[in-house]
Write an enzyme that holds these catalytic residues in place. Structure first.
Site, PDB file in Angstrom:
ATOM      1  CB  VAL A 165     -45.727  12.630 -12.713  1.00 20.41           C
ATOM      2  CG1 VAL A 165     -46.798  13.661 -12.343  1.00 20.41           C
ATOM      3  CG2 VAL A 165     -46.011  12.057 -14.096  1.00 20.41           C
ATOM      4  CG  ASP A 205     -47.823  11.593  -7.797  1.00 15.28           C
ATOM      5  OD1 ASP A 205     -49.026  11.566  -7.482  1.00 15.28           O
ATOM      6  OD2 ASP A 205     -46.929  11.926  -7.004  1.00 15.28           O
ATOM      7  CG  ASP A 238     -45.504  15.948  -1.021  1.00 15.71           C
ATOM      8  OD1 ASP A 238     -45.482  16.305  -2.219  1.00 15.71           O
ATOM      9  OD2 ASP A 238     -46.317  15.133  -0.560  1.00 15.71           O
TER      10      ASP A 238
END
Length: 207
Positions: A37, A75, A98
């Protein structure tokens, strides 16, 4: 900040979890884990930012990126529902990707400004990209030394909100909003870097 970031997250996270739980349950049934995810969310963000923003599709780009950014919460939902994935590795992967997603968002805007021949805003947005990376690095380095560094005016959520909202509104025809957002973000990121450096220096000095 004038508001309590932790308190706000505690209020928002349960609501978002309830919204995302049905989707998380469906992913778990299909054997999709939290790390997958995370990777899907990052890939979607990178593609949308580097394709739609340079094309001038600021509204649709921001909307699509926002959808994929929600995978940052999904996630965690999948992991709690038994979707597999080691927590330590998952946390490392999530934090690393990220940074990739953030870099893609601001790189897309940099290319957009460059193609518009707006060299001033190209430079300002490049500063936002570098300063945002430095904000994250200072915190990671401080925590690696055993020093807490959860302070600052503009952390990742604030930077994303300002960037995506200003780009989206600009795509809807709001004049000067994107330039205003980038200047605001540049100033806030610079202040955050200084805040964190000063905080770490004080923490180390207190020892």
């Amino acid at each position: 900040m004038a508001y309590d970031r932790s308190a706000m997250l505690k209020l928002l996270r349960p609501a978002m979890t309830r919204i995302l739980t049905p989707l998380g349950r469906a992913l778990v049934r299909r054997g999709i884990g939290p790390n997958a995810v995370t990777a899907i969310g990052t890939t979607g963000t990178v593609v949308c930012a580097l394709v739609l923003y340079p094309m001038g599709q600021l509204w649709w780009g921001s909307l699509a990126i926002t959808v994929f950014v929600l995978f940052d919460l999904l996630d965690g939902v999948v992991a709690r529902m038994g979707g597999g994935g080691g927590s330590t590795w998952g946390a490392f992967l999530d934090s690393t990707l990220d940074r990739v997603a953030d870099a893609a968002v601001f790189s897309g805007l940099i290319i957009h400004f460059f193609l518009q021949r707006d060299l001033l805003m190209t430079g300002v947005t490049l500063f936002c990209l570098v300063a945002g990376a430095l904000v994250s690095y200072v915190k990671a380095r401080a925590e690696g030394l055993g020093v807490g560094c959860d302070v600052g005016l503009a952390e990742r959520p604030e930077r994303l909100v300002v960037g995506l909202v200003s780009a989206g509104l600009s795509g809807l025809g709001v004049p000067y909003i994107l330039a205003f957002g980038m200047w605001l973000l540049a100033a806030a990121s610079a202040v955050t870097v200084v805040q964190r450096i000063v905080h770490v220096r004080r923490q180390i000095g207190a020892r």
